[in-house]
Design an enzyme around this catalytic site. Structure first.
Site, PDB file in Angstrom:
ATOM      1  N   CYS A 127     -36.901 -47.088  80.926  1.00 17.49           N
ATOM      2  CA  CYS A 127     -37.737 -48.098  80.268  1.00 17.49           C
ATOM      3  C   CYS A 127     -38.017 -49.272  81.203  1.00 17.49           C
ATOM      4  O   CYS A 127     -37.098 -50.019  81.564  1.00 17.49           O
ATOM      5  CB  CYS A 127     -37.024 -48.565  79.000  1.00 17.49           C
ATOM      6  SG  CYS A 127     -37.749 -50.029  78.244  1.00 17.49           S
ATOM      7  N   CYS A 130     -37.248 -52.751  79.791  1.00 16.19           N
ATOM      8  CA  CYS A 130     -35.797 -52.960  79.737  1.00 16.19           C
ATOM      9  C   CYS A 130     -35.273 -53.511  81.062  1.00 16.19           C
ATOM     10  O   CYS A 130     -34.361 -54.340  81.096  1.00 16.19           O
ATOM     11  CB  CYS A 130     -35.079 -51.657  79.402  1.00 16.19           C
ATOM     12  SG  CYS A 130     -35.529 -50.942  77.800  1.00 16.19           S
TER      13      CYS A 130
END
Length: 205
Positions: A127, A130
């Site tokens: 991600c 993230c």
């Protein structure tokens, strides 16, 4: 040292004698191959010289041998190194989540298990947002050290936790106050927004 010199004389003499015996220099100007006697004498002298050089060679220190020197640390030093190494954000498994945050297997109603307010970052390695949030959380963990805990949950490795909290989009960040219900935010929020949420939801400044 004496033993090395004697061995040098013996070995050098034998080698010199053999070379002198099979040597082809008959004029006498070749010290090692003129005859066996000259070869033995010359070889013995060279053996003494070589043995003396090897005996006076300084011993190699353990530090120079290529070995790695490992210094023992006390338990207190290990604790200091852990804090300075900034593992301030702990990765949670299901078991540690049940102990540190919420034991949903035993409690139907929300019951916080921790002693400090906490933030739980639900993330995944693939991600991109993230990865933007992670260094911000590291900074916050340093700034609020001792006031709150910041945990991380890998949604790929801990799929049961992700399902239990209905995680459908990441990063999802769970803010857990001491004496109130938790609140979830979604997306890569900037640092100032996270600090504002910490102040308003977790009551930590």
């Amino acid at each position: 040292m004496i033993t090395r010199i004697l061995l040098g004389v013996l070995i050098g003499g034998v080698i010199g004698a053999v070379v002198g015996y099979f040597g082809k220099c008959s004029s006498g100007v070749c010290p090692l191959t003129a005859n066996p006697y000259r070869g033995a004498i010359y070889g013995a002298v060279m053996g003494v010289v070589l043995a003396s050089v090897l005996s006076t060679r300084p011993k190699e220190k353990p530090e120079d041998s290529g070995a790695v020197h490992i210094e023992n640390k006390s338990d207190s030093n290990v604790g200091v190194l852990k804090a300075n190494g900034s593992p301030l954000m702990e990765s949670l498994s299901k078991e540690s989540f049940l102990q540190e945050v919420f034991n949903y297997e035993q409690n139907k109603e929300w019951k916080f298990e921790g002693k400090l307010p906490c933030i739980v970052d639900f993330y995944a390695d693939w991600c991109a947002p993230c990865k933007i949030v992670e260094p911000i959380l590291q900074e916050l963990a340093q700034e609020y050290q001792g006031k709150l805990n910041i945990y991380r949950v890998d949604t790929q490795a801990q799929q049961e936790l992700a399902v239990a909290f209905g995680i459908q989009s990441i990063p999802s960040i769970l803010f857990v106050p001491l004496n109130d219900k938790p609140q979830m935010t979604i997306g890569a929020l900037p640092k100032e927004t996270l600090k504002k949420t910490i102040k308003e939801v977790l009551k930590v400044e």
